[in-house]
Write an enzyme that holds these catalytic residues in place. Structure first.
Site, PDB file in Angstrom:
ATOM      1  N   LEU A  42       0.862  -1.194   0.000  1.00  0.00           N
ATOM      2  CA  LEU A  42       0.000   0.000   0.000  1.00  0.00           C
ATOM      3  C   LEU A  42       0.891   1.235   0.000  1.00  0.00           C
ATOM      4  O   LEU A  42       1.929   1.247   0.658  1.00  0.00           O
ATOM      5  CB  LEU A  42      -0.860   0.038   1.265  1.00  0.00           C
ATOM      6  CG  LEU A  42      -1.932  -1.042   1.430  1.00  0.00           C
ATOM      7  CD1 LEU A  42      -2.483  -1.023   2.845  1.00  0.00           C
ATOM      8  CD2 LEU A  42      -3.057  -0.837   0.415  1.00  0.00           C
ATOM      9  N   ASP A  85      27.451   9.005  -2.356  1.00  0.00           N
ATOM     10  CA  ASP A  85      26.176   8.305  -2.248  1.00  0.00           C
ATOM     11  C   ASP A  85      25.167   9.175  -1.536  1.00  0.00           C
ATOM     12  O   ASP A  85      25.227   9.309  -0.309  1.00  0.00           O
ATOM     13  CB  ASP A  85      26.388   6.992  -1.478  1.00  0.00           C
ATOM     14  CG  ASP A  85      25.137   6.184  -1.325  1.00  0.00           C
ATOM     15  OD1 ASP A  85      24.099   6.543  -1.908  1.00  0.00           O
ATOM     16  OD2 ASP A  85      25.190   5.165  -0.610  1.00  0.00           O
ATOM     17  N   GLU A 101      15.749   6.486   0.517  1.00  0.00           N
ATOM     18  CA  GLU A 101      16.284   5.256  -0.063  1.00  0.00           C
ATOM     19  C   GLU A 101      17.134   4.495   0.929  1.00  0.00           C
ATOM     20  O   GLU A 101      17.125   3.273   0.992  1.00  0.00           O
ATOM     21  CB  GLU A 101      17.107   5.574  -1.319  1.00  0.00           C
ATOM     22  CG  GLU A 101      17.542   4.345  -2.119  1.00  0.00           C
ATOM     23  CD  GLU A 101      18.978   3.881  -1.827  1.00  0.00           C
ATOM     24  OE1 GLU A 101      19.448   2.974  -2.530  1.00  0.00           O
ATOM     25  OE2 GLU A 101      19.634   4.421  -0.893  1.00  0.00           O
ATOM     26  N   GLU A 102      17.900   5.257   1.718  1.00  0.00           N
ATOM     27  CA  GLU A 102      18.871   4.616   2.603  1.00  0.00           C
ATOM     28  C   GLU A 102      18.193   3.740   3.654  1.00  0.00           C
ATOM     29  O   GLU A 102      18.791   2.823   4.194  1.00  0.00           O
ATOM     30  CB  GLU A 102      19.765   5.673   3.274  1.00  0.00           C
ATOM     31  CG  GLU A 102      20.700   6.418   2.309  1.00  0.00           C
ATOM     32  CD  GLU A 102      21.770   5.530   1.666  1.00  0.00           C
ATOM     33  OE1 GLU A 102      21.759   4.308   1.877  1.00  0.00           O
ATOM     34  OE2 GLU A 102      22.608   6.081   0.918  1.00  0.00           O
ATOM     35  N   ASP A 159      22.549   6.050  -9.257  1.00  0.00           N
ATOM     36  CA  ASP A 159      22.661   6.370  -7.827  1.00  0.00           C
ATOM     37  C   ASP A 159      24.062   6.933  -7.627  1.00  0.00           C
ATOM     38  O   ASP A 159      24.319   8.086  -7.996  1.00  0.00           O
ATOM     39  CB  ASP A 159      22.378   5.076  -7.041  1.00  0.00           C
ATOM     40  CG  ASP A 159      22.421   5.240  -5.524  1.00  0.00           C
ATOM     41  OD1 ASP A 159      22.977   6.230  -5.043  1.00  0.00           O
ATOM     42  OD2 ASP A 159      21.893   4.351  -4.823  1.00  0.00           O
TER      43      ASP A 159
END
Lengths: 756, 756
Positions: A266, A394, A432-433, A461
């Site tokens: 979801l 990063d 993201e991490e 990335d």
């Protein structure tokens, strides 16, 4: 609980606001877009535009982007992360170089942070409670940036709070086998603290494995043997070289799956149903803390000694050779410290973790260039925005490139010089991490429409790990467009080679079809492409510049996820002059233009045939005999692979024929739909049996040793275990059928459209 | 086991043959199809062609089709079923009236048959073993056809073999509540045989419920009150009227799910993985046998009696009023027979079932007309071919219509007069009666490609239940095309009304948008549309002519699934002159042409808004208060419904604008893709939680009393049960989120394509 309260308030307000926005948006009918008239239905890629874009992608602008992006720590949802959201919006709404539209998409997601009031700590405590040694709570301030106010203490995100104490054991990589080995050595793991090395096993898996054996706390460090080619002294490491300083600590998410942990399948809207955070599978079950290798040296006795190799500070027997690292002493297994070592007999290690789970609002930023001819076909180009600390490499090295590509294309767009055939969506993902959260929530929210319309997802990335050669990972059909692009772009430096010709010198393979070609990697689940390929079945790729592997065996660039991943680090050690960044920008930019502007999609589906053939061959050679003895035939797989190969070859032939004629726009669209939708049948329908969102029958994690269809490989490995019975072999048969069905489905997609 | 052996031999041969066919097929590249040139990209539905088709659809040819199709019993995989496969192939390959291609698709599926050597039996047995009464093993031979050699004995397909014996109880419909009621009356059900009436509860569910309460065997009969408007005498029933004769027995599949039971989610190829047939959920767990109401009269004492209502033959207390039927006696509950009744005290009922599971090869036949402009867009029109006995009504009345439509279109095609814009696929499904097997295996085999390319699935199974009025079931967007078609076609008879105007007299509703309109039904899972709508999310409909409900309350046409469903039955009682068959042929034919030839798909997605609004309102009115007291807000659902409505309305507006311009072929395609793909986001991603293949968030079975989103309704009903706790309410919240996500996904599909 704090976050539950936030949630309650959020629901009502968001629902009202949402309704208002919707009514406002839809109640006023929009004019039909007048875009189609300017570009013809049959226009192909314009090489002059491509050349112009290649020429405009500017290394010094990428450098300036990087400086700005990495100026301050910007962990997900921090003030600086929010400021970067505004920076991206500003760039993409710029009147001279912006895109058609730019917008944020906010999700309310479960993150994990260390406590600022009560830092996590690791101590050696004597039997009477005296603290004999405290591990460094923060990285050393070597360049000034490590002491900036927003540098987050090193921690293991999603590790639970707790203050376990126990004798130390050394558990190598923290794999299930490693803990079994310790037990086989007669060591009682119950109540111990395990010291483990990063690598081999997923972060969270180390703690999950450990807990299964009674371990109560886990420490994780980066061994200089894995990251620094063995070097470990301050003068051998940053800021004196690219090496990881002794106090550097790799942060990271210790959640084993991806997406917001509370809202699987979801989108994490404020109003969405959420799981109870106490019942999440995939979180580390015991307190866990990452440490620097300087602190891991407590394995070794530190008093002066005449031998070059120090004695171990741990008690017990020597660790096996393959468990030895580069800390400069002999690693022993424990439990507990050597009585004649640095600490009094009976000293234990106490790990104090005060991490907190928090519901936070994290934004994706999306910028769109509307396609002129097929606006309902999307080429998506994305990278995450959030870092652990300054995150120069990063992820900012990728975002710096993303912004330069969007600037050049946006400028052409605003000048009226160009508009792509298909829509281009630039994405800056949040969080993201913590587990690819922003991109996963996005794919959950727009699932059907993305699956139906997305041509390819391009991920950049970390754009530059190092400056030796291109590295491309992706599904086989992207090979052709990457090869075409890189043959036309000069590699950085004075070699005079193209990126392609430079690349093939570093990593290559012999293709039965093409001869010697650069070797592409496959996609794991390490960045935001994961939900696109594994959950939606969308053709995906990840591009970067990387190492000369003859010069380093570092597991990844040494300052990864530490407070030493800074702008200066990039400029001094990874890519002075930013020519590798420029090379990635050109490669990604060219690939993006080719995918969005070519009349026929430059995806060669036939390039999957080699993969399938190799998977088949691996199965035949490694599993075939034993399968046969269980009356399981690989015949149907042979047939299915042949069917796929024949269908792909015939489709390529059909495209060649069409290209020679003046194809009708709908004929082109039909063929492109076949190419676009190739991967969709490879999502297993029996979804519940592939964990998390990893449904791809070819690219789901293969935890077995044979490089074949992962479901088959894994089931076969389980069937070979002791005590496995008929059910385990039935599961092998079932997985074989799932693979066959997937291949047949893909072949059916490629066949002439009226051949059912 | 017999079938396992067949399977083993099948695998090797099929794999080799398959490989050969594939190589042959693909190795020789085909010429590109020269179809597109003849029809323009922007050509719309040709009304002259439509008129011509309407005029050519011939009642007498439908009558002849029906006579041929129903000439002999043709249960799935019988010799006659195979002969009909050849008949269909012959028609569709005819040089003057055939289609472009026609082919069979064979699946190896698990069926269930009665034993020919050892017929199933039901007996009343005295305490000493004497048989006092035997139930009729076959239907009476009233018209000669019931004694034909291939008439299958009445049986409950998939009921297991066994010979249980026990005292008889009367268990009404065999629902869970019915068995609970018997226990509440103090009846010990352990070891009893339960007599149940058809209706209300699924066939297999009666036995599943019974077994849960210790019942050892189940009898099922059709009560004259449910099927014959109370009539039960020979002179009141067939062949003297349309009524069910006293010996008539409804056969049927007692499998609770659909598709081949051994290969869920996989096509049932010979080589596919199969479950162990002993571990299938959804099969009746105890021997079960259907019987005629003449035999069910053993409930009643049959000796002469002065009262009009006979005394019950069963012992025990009277059944509740709602359990009473029209057998002409007072129904008692049992257990066992009345001591003064027809049988000696202590007599029991023995049910002997000798059914066998068999792996059989069942074929689908597909005939294709290749689209001229968009061959990769499919309009599928299908019906099953297999019957239980002669099957004149079910399914041959539908196949007779199908063949007439394909003949008329095939003739136009072969003459070169016409070729549709999109591809038309005619399908004759196998083994529907056993659980929609042929159509389900087809959707499993070609899942991705069908999901990506199918515009609509049109099902015409029983084409004429009776001759009063049209009955249409479908998803809301098909309403518009059915209305358009039926307004232009005359209803059978002399009323002078259109089918539409006749229909609205029988069944209508007041639409907030349109005022009074004919009322469409929704799609359950009763015929081959099930896997299209519930598993693939494809817009679907089912068309037929049906009863005047003021004249009969029959549950279905009375000879349904009996040996009395014959050609004469149709000709004499259902549709003398075949004008209702012709009316269905014209309706289905017109709908088919409109869907395959219209430039813009004639599907009005805005017609979903009324459904969603009514689902929402039902939730608000019936669940709202209690949800609120559990802190569950319907606000997000309100927002999502508004979002959908606005997006649908805006898309309609956009289409109107395009229609007034000269739209580019790709602009039309884009809009049509939005219309085509509307239902796809309504398949729940959290699939495992909807049972079997019923994934549709709007149309999955709603077993609760409130007509709202089924997941929400069912979870709410469970949460209201005694002893439900916080988890049950969490599940309500989760289902609400799933519905919201599905609606938002659909709205996203309809929004302008570059508005993410």
């Amino acid at each position: 609980m704090h976050w539950a309260k936030i949630l309650g308030v959020g629901i009502g307000a968001a629902a009202l606001l949402g309704l208002g926005i919707i009514l406002g948006h839809f109640a006023i009918p929009k004019a039909t877009e007048p875009l189609a008239s300017s570009v013809s239905d049959s226009q192909d890629l314009d090489l002059a535009i491509l050349d112009s874009v290649m020429g405009q992608l500017d290394a010094s602008r990428i450098r300036e982007n990087l400086r700005e992006l990495s100026k301050e720590p910007h962990v997900a949802t921090s003030a600086r992360d929010e400021a970067l959201v505004q920076l991206l919006l500003g760039r993409w709404k710029d009147s001279a170089s912006g895109l058609d539209t730019a917008k944020t998409y906010e999700y309310t997601v479960l993150l994990s942070f260390p406590s600022t009031e009560q830092p996590n700590s690791v101590e050696v405590v004597g039997p009477n409670g005296t603290v004999f040694h405290s591990f460094q709570p923060f990285e050393k301030n070597l360049t000034g940036e490590q002491a900036e106010p927003n540098v987050l203490q090193p921690y293991a995100a999603y590790a639970p709070p707790g203050t376990p104490k126990g004798p130390l054991v050394y558990a190598n990589r923290g794999s299930e086998d490693d803990f079994k080995k310790l037990e086989a050595e007669g060591i009682n793991l119950k109540g111990t603290i395990a010291l483990t090395r990063y690598g081999s096993v997923g972060r969270g898996a180390k703690a999950i494995n450990a807990a299964r054996h009674g371990v109560v706390g886990v420490l994780v460090y980066t061994d200089p043997g894995d990251i620094n080619d063995g070097k470990s002294l301050p003068n051998e490491t940053f800021p004196n070289s690219w090496g990881l300083p002794p106090s550097g600590v790799e942060r990271g998410s210790y959640y084993e799956y991806f997406g917001d942990p509370l809202t699987p399948y979801l989108p994490a809207h404020p109003v969405s149903f959420r799981l109870d955070p106490h019942n999440i599978s995939g979180f580390p079950p015991i307190p866990t803390q990452p440490i620097g290798f300087e602190d891991a040296k407590n394995l070794c006795q530190t008093y002066p000694h005449s031998h070059s190799l120090l004695p171990s500070n741990l008690n017990g027997t020597s660790a096996p050779d393959s468990w030895q690292g580069a800390l400069g002493c002999e690693y022993k297994l424990g439990p507990g410290f050597e009585p004649n070592g640095n600490f009094p007999a009976g000293s234990e290690v106490k790990v104090s973790v005060y991490n907190r789970l928090e519901l936070r609002n994290s934004s994706n930023v999306l910028g769109i260039i509307q396609g002129a001819v097929e606006p309902d076909r999307y080429v998506i180009y994305g990278n995450h925005r959030d870092s652990w600390v300054h995150g120069a490499v990063d992820p900012s090295s990728g975002t710096a490139v993303l912004l330069e590509i969007s600037r050049v294309l946006g400028t052409l767009l605003k000048k009226g010089t160009w508009r792509p055939r298909r829509s281009i969506i630039f994405a800056s993902w949040g969080a993201e991490e913590f587990g690819l959260i922003g991109s996963t929530e996005f794919t959950e929210e727009f699932l059907s429409k993305l699956q139906e319309r997305t041509v390819t997802y391009i991920n950049v990335d970390i754009s530059v790990f190092s400056n030796a050669t291109l590295r491309a990972q992706g599904t086989p059909p992207v090979q052709s467009v990457i090869f075409s692009a890189t043959k036309e772009i000069s590699a950085p430096g004075s070699s005079g080679l193209s990126i392609y010709d430079n690349w093939i010198r570093y990593t290559n393979r012999s293709s039965p079809v093409y001869g010697l070609v650069p070797s592409m990697g496959t996609l794991g689940a390490g960045s935001d492409y994961a939900s696109f390929i594994h959950f939606l079945g969308i053709t995906s790729m990840d591009l970067a510049y990387t190492y000369d592997r003859s010069k380093t065996s570092a597991r990844i660039y040494p300052t990864y996820h530490t407070a030493f991943d800074t702008f200066d680090y990039v400029e001094k050690f990874l890519d002075p002059g930013f020519s590798s960044h420029q090379a990635v920008a050109r490669t990604a930019g060219s690939v993006l233009l080719r995918l969005s502007d070519s009349l026929f999609l430059p995806l060669n589906v036939s390039d999957y045939s080699e993969t399938l053939q190799s998977f088949l061959q691996a199965a035949q050679e490694n599993l075939g005999a034993l399968l046969e003895s269980h009356n399981i035939s690989l015949g149907p797989l042979v047939t299915a692979v042949e069917k796929f190969k024949a269908a792909a070859a015939a489709l390529n032939q059909h495209i060649l024929t069409l290209q020679k004629s003046s194809p009708d726009p709908l004929q082109v669209r039909m063929v492109n739909d076949q190419l676009m939708l190739l991967e969709r049948p490879w999502l297993s329908e029996t979804r519940q049996e592939f964990y998390a969102c990893l449904f791809h029958v070819l690219w789901a994690p293969n935890t077995a040793s044979v490089a074949t269809f992962p479901g088959l490989a894994n089931a076969y490995a389980r069937a070979q275990e002791i005590n496995s019975g008929a059910e385990a072999w039935a599961e092998v048969e079932r997985q074989l059928s799932i693979a066959v069905m997937a291949l047949e489905g893909a072949a059916a997609t490629l066949q002439p459209v009226t051949d059912l």
